[in-house]
Scaffold this active site. Structure first.
Site, mmCIF file in Angstrom:
data_model
loop_
_atom_site.group_PDB
_atom_site.id
_atom_site.type_symbol
_atom_site.label_atom_id
_atom_site.label_comp_id
_atom_site.label_asym_id
_atom_site.label_seq_id
_atom_site.Cartn_x
_atom_site.Cartn_y
_atom_site.Cartn_z
ATOM 1 N N ASP A 7 -1.283 -4.389 12.974
ATOM 2 C CA ASP A 7 -0.656 -4.699 11.402
ATOM 3 C C ASP A 7 -0.641 -6.419 11.688
ATOM 4 O O ASP A 7 0.432 -6.677 12.318
ATOM 5 C CB ASP A 7 0.425 -4.058 11.178
ATOM 6 C CG ASP A 7 1.005 -4.351 9.748
ATOM 7 O OD1 ASP A 7 1.266 -5.589 9.547
ATOM 8 O OD2 ASP A 7 0.982 -3.544 8.879
ATOM 9 N N ARG A 32 0.941 -1.218 -0.035
ATOM 10 C CA ARG A 32 0.080 0.022 0.116
ATOM 11 C C ARG A 32 0.731 1.306 0.191
ATOM 12 O O ARG A 32 1.672 1.343 0.973
ATOM 13 C CB ARG A 32 -1.041 -0.085 1.228
ATOM 14 C CG ARG A 32 -1.875 1.084 1.303
ATOM 15 C CD ARG A 32 -2.886 0.915 2.201
ATOM 16 N NE ARG A 32 -2.470 0.846 3.596
ATOM 17 C CZ ARG A 32 -3.380 1.255 4.496
ATOM 18 N NH1 ARG A 32 -4.616 0.990 4.581
ATOM 19 N NH2 ARG A 32 -2.947 1.248 5.894
ATOM 20 N N ASP A 81 3.189 -7.469 10.602
ATOM 21 C CA ASP A 81 4.067 -7.174 11.762
ATOM 22 C C ASP A 81 4.017 -7.992 12.894
ATOM 23 O O ASP A 81 4.890 -8.428 13.592
ATOM 24 C CB ASP A 81 3.785 -5.370 12.322
ATOM 25 C CG ASP A 81 4.544 -4.529 11.282
ATOM 26 O OD1 ASP A 81 5.312 -4.920 10.356
ATOM 27 O OD2 ASP A 81 3.969 -3.361 11.137
ATOM 28 N N THR A 119 -0.963 7.540 -0.819
ATOM 29 C CA THR A 119 -2.282 7.664 -1.870
ATOM 30 C C THR A 119 -3.287 6.408 -1.286
ATOM 31 O O THR A 119 -4.331 6.384 -1.608
ATOM 32 C CB THR A 119 -2.076 6.975 -3.383
ATOM 33 O OG1 THR A 119 -1.574 5.810 -3.482
ATOM 34 C CG2 THR A 119 -1.104 8.101 -3.837
#
Length: 213
Positions: A204, A108, A207, A112
């Site tokens: 996340d 990602r 992670d 944006t």
């Protein structure tokens, strides 16, 4: 038991919900998180593979010959949306070891929030297979939609999407872009925050799975 609303199925099985709660807890260590993800993915795989085409074959039991049910058609394809998808992939593969496996690499763009492709390698004859795309988080839906776009371009016509957590925004985005792709998840969370993370969520997934934070 699961409950489905048009193309979204939330698996509310007690074991799924219990394991998910431990995964959400920020104090849960990486090794435990990874093990729970493997276990929960097997329970979700049970749901996402419901309704697979069946046929029968003649076998000999210790007692007699019988016509017994067996899976029909080509081996299904599991597609991991990298890198966090690999956590779900491991558990599903234990349940369906003969599945063909593919990978879609998307990251990602933090500016944006749009997905950028960096890797794509999938099994042949996707048009003849049930294709199950796996990614723990359906957040904005942008990377999921992009991954499904790529799979359709590669010939896939029968696709299901498996995730651990979904945000309403991601579900809506998927429904708009790919209404023919059913979603199976363990929880529909409240919303996305201002930086595109699922709330309450679990942080996340990549992670926490790989210990990179």
């Amino acid at each position: 038991m699961s409950h489905a609303a048009d193309h979204l199925t939330v698996v509310d099985h007690p074991l799924v919900q219990h394991k998910l709660t431990i995964m959400r807890d920020k104090g849960t260590p990486t090794a435990v998180f990874r093990q729970l993800l493997r276990e929960i993915s097997q329970l979700l795989a049970y749901e996402v593979t419901r309704g697979l085409p069946m046929t029968t074959k003649e076998i000999q039991t210790p007692m007699q010959t019988m016509s017994a049910p067996t899976l029909d058609g080509k081996k299904l394809a599991l597609i991991s949306i990298l890198r966090a998808g690999n956590g779900l992939l491991d558990g599903v593969l234990e349940l369906i070891p003969s599945a063909r496996v593919g990978f879609v690499g998307l990251y990602r763009d933090e500016e944006t929030l749009k997905p950028v492709q960096y890797y794509f390698k999938v099994p042949e004859a996707l048009d003849d297979r049930l294709v199950i795309a796996v990614d723990p988080m359906l957040a904005t839906g942008n990377s999921s939609v992009a991954a499904i776009d790529l799979l359709k371009e590669a010939g896939a016509t029968n696709i299901r999407f498996l995730c651990l957590l979904a945000a309403p925004e991601g579900v809506a985005r998927m429904r708009e872009a790919h209404p023919d792709v059913p979603i199976v998840t363990a929880a529909l969370d409240e919303k996305l925050n201002e930086v595109g993370y699922i709330v309450p969520g679990l942080g996340d997934a990549g992670d926490r799975m790989f210990g990179t934070k």
